[in-house]
Structures are given as C-alpha cells and as structure tokens.
Design a protein around this motif. Structure first.
Motif, PDB file in Angstrom:
ATOM      1  N   GLY A   1       3.386  19.360  45.946  1.00 40.42           N
ATOM      2  CA  GLY A   1       4.225  18.453  45.176  1.00 40.42           C
ATOM      3  C   GLY A   1       2.907  17.766  44.588  1.00 40.42           C
ATOM      4  N   ALA A   2       1.740  17.845  44.779  1.00 37.20           N
ATOM      5  CA  ALA A   2       0.660  17.362  43.901  1.00 37.20           C
ATOM      6  C   ALA A   2       0.323  18.283  42.679  1.00 37.20           C
ATOM      7  N   GLN A   3       1.097  19.243  42.402  1.00 35.65           N
ATOM      8  CA  GLN A   3       0.697  20.232  41.396  1.00 35.65           C
ATOM      9  C   GLN A   3       1.437  19.676  40.216  1.00 35.65           C
ATOM     10  N   PRO A   4       1.024  19.666  39.003  1.00 31.74           N
ATOM     11  CA  PRO A   4       2.214  19.605  37.850  1.00 31.74           C
ATOM     12  C   PRO A   4       2.975  20.524  37.573  1.00 31.74           C
ATOM     13  N   ASP A   5       2.741  21.754  37.933  1.00 30.89           N
ATOM     14  CA  ASP A   5       3.633  22.854  37.608  1.00 30.89           C
ATOM     15  C   ASP A   5       4.253  23.156  38.675  1.00 30.89           C
ATOM     16  N   ILE A   6       4.643  22.357  39.780  1.00 29.85           N
ATOM     17  CA  ILE A   6       5.148  23.126  41.027  1.00 29.85           C
ATOM     18  C   ILE A   6       5.825  22.064  41.658  1.00 29.85           C
ATOM     19  N   GLU A   7       7.300  22.469  41.947  1.00 29.50           N
ATOM     20  CA  GLU A   7       7.863  21.618  42.599  1.00 29.50           C
ATOM     21  C   GLU A   7       8.904  22.295  43.798  1.00 29.50           C
ATOM     22  N   VAL A   8       8.994  21.496  44.896  1.00 27.58           N
ATOM     23  CA  VAL A   8       9.425  21.955  46.202  1.00 27.58           C
ATOM     24  C   VAL A   8      10.783  21.464  46.096  1.00 27.58           C
ATOM     25  N   VAL A   9      11.991  22.396  45.790  1.00 22.97           N
ATOM     26  CA  VAL A   9      13.496  22.031  45.634  1.00 22.97           C
ATOM     27  C   VAL A   9      14.087  22.294  46.666  1.00 22.97           C
ATOM     28  N   ALA A  10      13.595  23.084  47.957  1.00 16.56           N
ATOM     29  CA  ALA A  10      14.513  23.215  49.171  1.00 16.56           C
ATOM     30  C   ALA A  10      13.444  23.540  50.202  1.00 16.56           C
ATOM     31  N   GLU A  11      14.292  23.490  51.379  1.00 11.99           N
ATOM     32  CA  GLU A  11      13.463  23.765  52.618  1.00 11.99           C
ATOM     33  C   GLU A  11      14.501  24.379  53.578  1.00 11.99           C
ATOM     34  N   ALA A  12      14.071  25.174  54.726  1.00  9.96           N
ATOM     35  CA  ALA A  12      14.795  25.566  55.523  1.00  9.96           C
ATOM     36  C   ALA A  12      14.028  26.026  56.774  1.00  9.96           C
TER      37      ALA A  12
END
Length: 221
Positions: A22-33
């Motif tokens: 989440g600290a990266q400007p080009d990466i987003e965690v959008v889901a988990e399982a």
C-alpha cells in the motif's frame, strides 16, 4: 495502478503485505482471501492484475487455485507464488499449473515489489537462488511427460533457452549475446511457440525436465 489480490490463510501475513504494498504509488491491494476457493469467488467480482498466492491453504490449495486461474482467459490475472523452502515442491507444481513465478515469503521488500511489477508487465519471475535449491532437490523426481523436441530450435534459440533457464533477464541475455533486447524477445517468442510453452517460467521447467539443463546447473551437451 497494479491491482493486487492477497491469498493467504494467515491474516497477519496478509496485513503485512498489505501495508508494504500500500505504500507503493503504483500498487493497490484490491482484494484478499484466506483460501483458493474464496479467491476464485472474489475474482468473479473484482478486477485483479496480480495474485500473490500462498501454496498450502484449507478448502483449496494454491496449486489448484492457480490451475483454475491460469486456465481462464490469457488476459486474466497473473499468479505469483509465495512459499517457504519446505513447500518448494508445491510451488514447483504451481508453476507447472500456470503461475508466472515464485518467491520465498522472506523475500526482501524491494524484490517483492519488483517481482509484482515484472509479472504485471508480462514477464515471469524465477528467483535464481530459489530455482537452484528447488531443482537440485526435485527436478530429478519430476515425471517425464511427453515433451516437444528442442531439435526444432535454432542454435541461437537454444542458447536463449539455456540462458533463461539460468535465471537471466532479457536485458542480461541481450548484453551477453551482444544483441538488442527486442531481438531476445523475438527469439524467446519463437522458443515458446515451438515448444508449446506458456511463459518464461515454463521455459525453465522444460529445460530441466527435458535434460537440457541438469540439477547440477550445467547445460547438457
């Protein structure tokens, strides 16, 4: 943005990865399982580019989940396996099932982020140090299915295949052969087509299963 899904039955690990990514400007965690079965359900509703996949999980393990994800559209998410050393055989099986690559769970943060970006860009990630440990222990035990013959490869294509099997990137191969990186990509594309392989990771598997490279890491012939 690179949309990432975390699949791991350990909530603390997911939380740690979520914070780092989440600290990266080009990466987003959008889901988990928490398992493969739930991951497949979530993927029906959420657009994901890269799946960080654990191997051993309840309900459905990472190998089967990877097989089902990779068996869908080629435009679907790429799977990057994260495992521990004592589960390497499962990670290897996942690559054969279609994973874009694998890393150990204790991989440095910078290497994990680079791997995600590489996989998203269409490359495959096979960490050389991990590969040596994996294949030195398991390659000789893998079943030898009927494999396409490497006899159809040109000498240069065979050379590129062997360099990929050693874990070299396209940039490193281009430098070693003194050719343009685009030329390396062309050769690699022909290798994939002639050997009926999906991606770079499967090139590595093929090289060892066919005997072109042996577990001692030396080319055969």
């Amino acid at each position: 943005m690179i949309r990432v899904m975390l699949v791991d039955d350990q909530e603390l690990l997911r939380a740690g990865f979520r914070m780092v990514l989440g600290a990266q400007p080009d990466i987003e965690v959008v889901a988990e399982a928490a398992d493969g079965a739930r991951a497949l359900e979530v993927l029906r509703d959420v657009e994901v580019d890269v799946v960080l996949m654990d191997v051993r999980m309840p309900a459905m393990d990472g190998v089967e989940a990877t097989r089902r994800i990779a068996g869908g559209s080629q435009d679907g998410p790429k799977v990057l396996i994260l495992t521990t050393f004592d589960l390497d055989e499962y990670a290897f099986a996942a690559i054969r099932a279609g994973a874009a690559g694998f890393l150990l769970k204790d991989v440095p943060t910078a290497d994990l982020i680079t791997a995600i970006r590489s996989v998203h860009a269409g490359d495959a990630v096979v960490a050389p140090t991990t590969l040596k440990r994996l294949l030195g222990r398991f390659a000789a035990q893998l079943p030898a299915d009927e494999l396409p013959s490497a006899a159809e490869l040109t000498p240069r294509e065979r050379e590129v295949l062997l360099m990929v099997a050693r874990g070299l990137s396209n940039t490193e191969i281009a430098a070693g052969l003194e050719v343009a990186e685009a030329t390396v990509k062309t050769h690699l594309g022909r290798v994939l087509a002639k050997l009926q392989l999906r991606d770079r990771a499967q090139v590595v598997v093929y090289a060892y299963e066919s005997g072109l490279v042996v577990p001692s890491h030396q080319p055969n012939g």
